[in-house]
Design a protein around this motif. Structure first.
Motif, PDB file in Angstrom:
ATOM      1  N   VAL A   1       0.853  -1.193   0.000  1.00 36.84           N
ATOM      2  CA  VAL A   1       0.000   0.000   0.000  1.00 36.84           C
ATOM      3  C   VAL A   1       0.886   1.239   0.000  1.00 36.84           C
ATOM      4  N   ILE A   2       0.494   2.228  -0.812  1.00 33.03           N
ATOM      5  CA  ILE A   2       1.192   3.516  -0.832  1.00 33.03           C
ATOM      6  C   ILE A   2       0.177   4.609  -0.520  1.00 33.03           C
ATOM      7  N   LEU A   3       0.503   5.434   0.450  1.00 35.14           N
ATOM      8  CA  LEU A   3      -0.306   6.603   0.810  1.00 35.14           C
ATOM      9  C   LEU A   3       0.183   7.775  -0.031  1.00 35.14           C
ATOM     10  N   VAL A   4      -0.687   8.336  -0.844  1.00 33.72           N
ATOM     11  CA  VAL A   4      -0.291   9.371  -1.813  1.00 33.72           C
ATOM     12  C   VAL A   4      -0.918  10.708  -1.430  1.00 33.72           C
ATOM     13  N   GLY A   5      -0.062  11.713  -1.203  1.00 31.99           N
ATOM     14  CA  GLY A   5      -0.544  13.052  -0.869  1.00 31.99           C
ATOM     15  C   GLY A   5      -0.902  13.851  -2.093  1.00 31.99           C
ATOM     16  N   GLY A   6      -2.016  14.562  -2.016  1.00 34.41           N
ATOM     17  CA  GLY A   6      -2.461  15.394  -3.131  1.00 34.41           C
ATOM     18  C   GLY A   6      -2.415  16.878  -2.825  1.00 34.41           C
ATOM     19  N   GLY A   7      -1.703  17.234  -1.732  1.00 32.34           N
ATOM     20  CA  GLY A   7      -1.592  18.648  -1.403  1.00 32.34           C
ATOM     21  C   GLY A   7      -2.842  19.229  -0.786  1.00 32.34           C
ATOM     22  N   ASP A   8      -3.520  18.457   0.062  1.00 35.35           N
ATOM     23  CA  ASP A   8      -4.682  18.953   0.808  1.00 35.35           C
ATOM     24  C   ASP A   8      -4.162  19.694   2.038  1.00 35.35           C
ATOM     25  N   PRO A   9      -4.326  21.023   2.082  1.00 32.50           N
ATOM     26  CA  PRO A   9      -3.751  21.771   3.213  1.00 32.50           C
ATOM     27  C   PRO A   9      -4.430  21.496   4.541  1.00 32.50           C
ATOM     28  N   LEU A  10      -5.681  21.018   4.527  1.00 33.09           N
ATOM     29  CA  LEU A  10      -6.446  20.862   5.762  1.00 33.09           C
ATOM     30  C   LEU A  10      -6.692  19.405   6.141  1.00 33.09           C
ATOM     31  N   LEU A  11      -5.968  18.479   5.539  1.00 42.12           N
ATOM     32  CA  LEU A  11      -6.142  17.069   5.880  1.00 42.12           C
ATOM     33  C   LEU A  11      -5.962  16.865   7.379  1.00 42.12           C
ATOM     34  N   ALA A  12      -6.933  16.194   8.001  1.00 45.61           N
ATOM     35  CA  ALA A  12      -6.925  16.002   9.448  1.00 45.61           C
ATOM     36  C   ALA A  12      -6.776  14.527   9.798  1.00 45.61           C
ATOM     37  N   LEU A  13      -6.421  14.272  11.033  1.00 44.59           N
ATOM     38  CA  LEU A  13      -6.309  12.895  11.491  1.00 44.59           C
ATOM     39  C   LEU A  13      -7.687  12.276  11.669  1.00 44.59           C
ATOM     40  N   ARG A  14      -8.540  12.983  12.386  1.00 48.28           N
ATOM     41  CA  ARG A  14      -9.900  12.513  12.663  1.00 48.28           C
ATOM     42  C   ARG A  14     -10.884  13.659  12.418  1.00 48.28           C
ATOM     43  N   PRO A  15     -12.170  13.365  12.339  1.00 48.78           N
ATOM     44  CA  PRO A  15     -13.165  14.426  12.106  1.00 48.78           C
ATOM     45  C   PRO A  15     -13.131  15.483  13.204  1.00 48.78           C
ATOM     46  N   THR A  16     -13.371  16.723  12.816  1.00 49.15           N
ATOM     47  CA  THR A  16     -13.453  17.842  13.750  1.00 49.15           C
ATOM     48  C   THR A  16     -14.776  18.562  13.533  1.00 49.15           C
ATOM     49  N   THR A  17     -15.065  19.508  14.398  1.00 49.44           N
ATOM     50  CA  THR A  17     -16.284  20.316  14.247  1.00 49.44           C
ATOM     51  C   THR A  17     -16.012  21.625  13.520  1.00 49.44           C
ATOM     52  N   GLU A  18     -14.785  21.824  13.087  1.00 48.50           N
ATOM     53  CA  GLU A  18     -14.423  23.079  12.434  1.00 48.50           C
ATOM     54  C   GLU A  18     -15.006  23.164  11.030  1.00 48.50           C
ATOM     55  N   PHE A  19     -15.190  24.395  10.583  1.00 46.73           N
ATOM     56  CA  PHE A  19     -15.575  24.652   9.198  1.00 46.73           C
ATOM     57  C   PHE A  19     -14.344  25.133   8.439  1.00 46.73           C
ATOM     58  N   PRO A  20     -14.118  24.603   7.236  1.00 41.56           N
ATOM     59  CA  PRO A  20     -14.914  23.607   6.520  1.00 41.56           C
ATOM     60  C   PRO A  20     -14.622  22.186   6.985  1.00 41.56           C
ATOM     61  N   ALA A  21     -15.492  21.257   6.616  1.00 40.64           N
ATOM     62  CA  ALA A  21     -15.286  19.850   6.954  1.00 40.64           C
ATOM     63  C   ALA A  21     -14.001  19.355   6.308  1.00 40.64           C
ATOM     64  N   ARG A  22     -13.210  18.632   7.074  1.00 43.18           N
ATOM     65  CA  ARG A  22     -11.930  18.131   6.583  1.00 43.18           C
ATOM     66  C   ARG A  22     -12.038  16.703   6.062  1.00 43.18           C
ATOM     67  N   ALA A  23     -11.225  16.394   5.069  1.00 40.23           N
ATOM     68  CA  ALA A  23     -10.944  14.995   4.769  1.00 40.23           C
ATOM     69  C   ALA A  23     -10.071  14.465   5.896  1.00 40.23           C
ATOM     70  N   THR A  24     -10.203  13.192   6.236  1.00 35.86           N
ATOM     71  CA  THR A  24      -9.452  12.652   7.361  1.00 35.86           C
ATOM     72  C   THR A  24      -8.733  11.362   7.000  1.00 35.86           C
ATOM     73  N   LEU A  25      -7.595  11.140   7.659  1.00 31.53           N
ATOM     74  CA  LEU A  25      -6.890   9.872   7.502  1.00 31.53           C
ATOM     75  C   LEU A  25      -7.706   8.728   8.080  1.00 31.53           C
ATOM     76  N   GLN A  26      -8.499   9.010   9.102  1.00 30.58           N
ATOM     77  CA  GLN A  26      -9.323   7.957   9.686  1.00 30.58           C
ATOM     78  C   GLN A  26     -10.300   7.405   8.655  1.00 30.58           C
ATOM     79  N   GLU A  27     -10.963   8.290   7.934  1.00 37.92           N
ATOM     80  CA  GLU A  27     -11.895   7.854   6.893  1.00 37.92           C
ATOM     81  C   GLU A  27     -11.159   7.085   5.806  1.00 37.92           C
ATOM     82  N   LEU A  28      -9.982   7.589   5.417  1.00 35.62           N
ATOM     83  CA  LEU A  28      -9.205   6.924   4.374  1.00 35.62           C
ATOM     84  C   LEU A  28      -8.752   5.537   4.827  1.00 35.62           C
TER      85      LEU A  28
END
Length: 454
Positions: free
Chosen positions: A138-165
Motif C-alpha cells: 500500500v502507498i499513501l499518496v498526498g495530493g496537497g490537501d492543506p487541511l487534511l486532518a487525522l480525525r473528524p473535527t467540528t471546524e468549518f470547513p469539513a476536513r478529509a481525514t486519515l481515519q476515513e481513508l
C-alpha cells in the motif's frame, strides 16, 4: 461544524451583494409578504430592512481630508500609507504615502488565494489516496490537501481525514482477502526545499510554520492545536495512517519509506478535501500560513511552473498580471507573507479585492475576509475609540509582523459606495504595536462612516 453567529451572516449577506446590488438596494422598496387568515390578509414583518444611504459619493479631496489626522499618528512610524479605490465607480480616490512598496505580512495571502481561485477554481478539491502497486503493498499518496486532518473535527470547513481513508482502505483490502501489508508514502507532488529560504530560521524550529508538504496531517503538527511540528510531516502522516489501519484490522509490517507511486498502481481508496473556495475562506479568515504555502505550490503546478515555492511565485506573478493586478514593482518570495523580504505596493494588495468584487468566480476571497469585531483575525479588533463605526462593516485581511501592520479589504460607506482599501505601516515602533493597529482600525472605520465628499 461551528459557524459564526447569525448576526455575522446578516452583515455578510449585505456586504457581499457587490457592487451594484448594494448601491441599488438603497432605493429598493421592500415588498412585505402576506399571510392568509380567516378574516383576510395581514402584512408579514420584514426580515431585513433595506440598506439606507445618505449623502453624496466620496471624492478624492474628501477622503484625503477625512484621513489626514489619523494618518499623522506617530505610532505608524515613518513609512506608512493608504490606498483607497471606489469600486462602485471604478476609480482611485486616494494614494497617500505609497511611493514605495510595503512589507505586506499576511495581507500577502490575498494575492496567493486569488491566484489559486483564478487558476484552480473554487469548486476544485484535493485528493489524498491509497494505491496498491502489488498484492500486500500500500502507498499513501498526498495530493496537497492543506487541511487534511487525522480525525473528524467540528471546524468549518469539513476536513478529509486519515481515519476515513484508513477505514475505506481496510475495507478494500479485506474485499481482496488481504490482511497484512507494507506501507510506503508518496509526497512527490511538491518539489524543492520544504522551508522557504527567505524565512527567519526560527519559524520552522519554533512551529511558526511547517515544512510544506503535499502529504501531512493537521498541517504537520505533532498534536492538533499545538505549535510543535514534525521534522518530516509526510513520514508523520504515514505513521499515523499505519496506526489507523491497524485499528481497522489490517496488519502493517516493516518501516515506512518514501516511494514513487506507479501510475499503473491499483486504486484502493481516496478522500476529498473541502472545496478550494472553502479552503480560501478558511485561510484568509484565520490567516493560515501553512495553508497559504500549500496553495502557492498548487498555483505553481496549475500554471505548469512546478510544485516548488519558486515555481509557485512564478505562477502567482503570471496569474496576477492576467487579472490586471500590477506586481511589476513587487518582490514576492512566499505565499503566506512570513518573509520580511516581500515588498508589495498597496495598490496591488487592494487590487486583489478590487478584482474579486467584479468577478463572481472569485467571490470566496471576499466572503472569507474577517469582519471587524466579529470574526477571524478581526474578532478582537475595532474596540477602541474612533473605530466603532467600522464594526460589522469593515471586512479586511490582517497582516502582522514585528513593526509591520496592515489591513486590506473593503467597506460600504454611508453613501452606499463600496470602498476598497489597503493601509499599512512597516516601520511601527515595536513598543507601539497596539497603537499602530488601533490607528489602522480608525482609518478604515473612517472610510466606513464618512461621506467623504469634501
Amino acid at each position: 461544524m461551528a459557524r459564526p453567529p447569525r448576526a455575522v451572516f446578516v452583515t455578510l449577506a449585505v456586504m457581499l451583494t457587490l457592487p451594484t446590488a448594494l448601491v441599488g438596494a438603497a432605493g429598493a422598496q421592500a415588498v412585505p409578504g402576506r399571510s392568509q387568515s380567516g378574516t383576510g390578509t395581514t402584512p408579514a414583518p420584514l426580515v431585513l430592512p433595506p440598506a439606507k444611504t445618505e449623502g453624496v459619493a466620496p471624492t478624492s479631496t474628501g477622503v484625503q481630508k477625512a484621513l489626514a489626522a489619523v494618518m499623522a499618528d506617530s505610532s505608524l512610524g515613518k513609512h506608512h500609507g493608504v490606498y483607497v479605490y471606489d469600486a462602485s465607480r471604478g476609480k482611485a480616490l486616494a494614494s497617500i504615502g505609497t511611493a514605495k512598496p510595503f512589507v505586506p505580512a499576511s495581507t500577502m495571502k490575498l494575492l496567493t488565494t486569488i491566484s489559486a481561485l483564478a487558476t484552480i477554481g473554487a469548486d476544485h478539491w484535493f485528493t489524498t489516496e491509497t494505491v496498491s502497486p502489488s498484492r500486500g503493498s500500500v502507498i499513501l499518496v498526498g495530493g496537497g490537501d492543506p487541511l487534511l486532518a487525522l480525525r473528524p473535527t467540528t471546524e468549518f470547513p469539513a476536513r478529509a481525514t486519515l481515519q476515513e481513508l484508513a477505514t475505506s482502505t481496510a475495507q478494500s483490502l479485506r474485499s481482496q482477502g488481504v490482511a497484512s501489508v507494507t506501507l510506503g508514502y508518496d509526497a512527490n507532488l511538491f518539489t524543492g526545499p520544504a522551508a522557504n529560504a527567505k524565512w527567519e530560521p526560527n519559524y520552522v524550529t519554533e512551529g511558526i510554520a511547517a515544512r510544506t508538504s503535499a502529504l501531512w496531517v493537521n498541517e504537520g503538527r505533532v498534536s492538533p492545536g499545538m505549535a510543535k511540528r514534525a521534522p518530516s510531516p509526510a513520514l508523520a502522516a504515514a505513521t499515523a495512517f499505519a496506526g489507523l489501519l491497524r485499528t481497522a484490522g489490517i496488519k502493517v509490517t516493516g518501516s515506512f519509506k518514501p516511494v514513487d507511486a506507479p501510475a499503473t498502481a491499483d486504486g484502493l481508496a481516496q478522500v476529498r478535501s473541502a472545496s478550494l473556495g472553502d479552503i480560501v475562506e478558511y485561510i484568509n479568515l484565520h490567516s493560515d500560513n501553512d495553508g497559504a504555502e500549500v496553495l502557492l505550490r498548487q498555483v505553481g503546478i496549475a500554471t505548469d511552473n512546478g510544485g516548488s515555492y519558486t515555481g509557485g511565485v512564478k505562477g502567482l506573478r503570471a496569474t496576477l498580471a492576467k487579472l490586471g493586478i500590477d506586481v511589476t514593482k513587487a518582490q514576492i518570495y512566499d505565499g503566506s507573507g512570513l518573509s520580511r523580504a516581500n515588498q508589495v505596493p498597496l495598490e496591488a494588495l487592494a487590487g486583489a479585492v478590487r478584482v474579486a468584487v467584479t468577478k463572481p468566480e472569485l467571490r470566496h476571497l471576499l466572503s472569507g475576509l474577517p469582519i471587524a469585531g466579529f470574526t477571524g483575525s478581526l474578532e478582537d479588533r475595532f474596540a477602541g475609540p474612533g473605530s466603532e463605526p467600522g464594526t460589522g462593516i469593515v471586512r479586511a485581511k490582517t497582516g502582522t509582523l514585528t513593526g509591520v501592520h496592515s489591513l486590506a479589504g473593503l467597506a460600504r460607506d454611508r453613501t452606499g459606495t463600496i470602498l476598497v482599501f489597503a493601509v499599512a505601516t512597516d516601520s511601527a515602533p515595536p513598543d507601539k504595536a497596539l497603537a499602530a493597529r488601533a490607528a489602522l482600525d480608525r482609518i478604515t472605520a473612517i472610510l466606513a462612516s464618512c461621506g467623504c465628499a469634501g
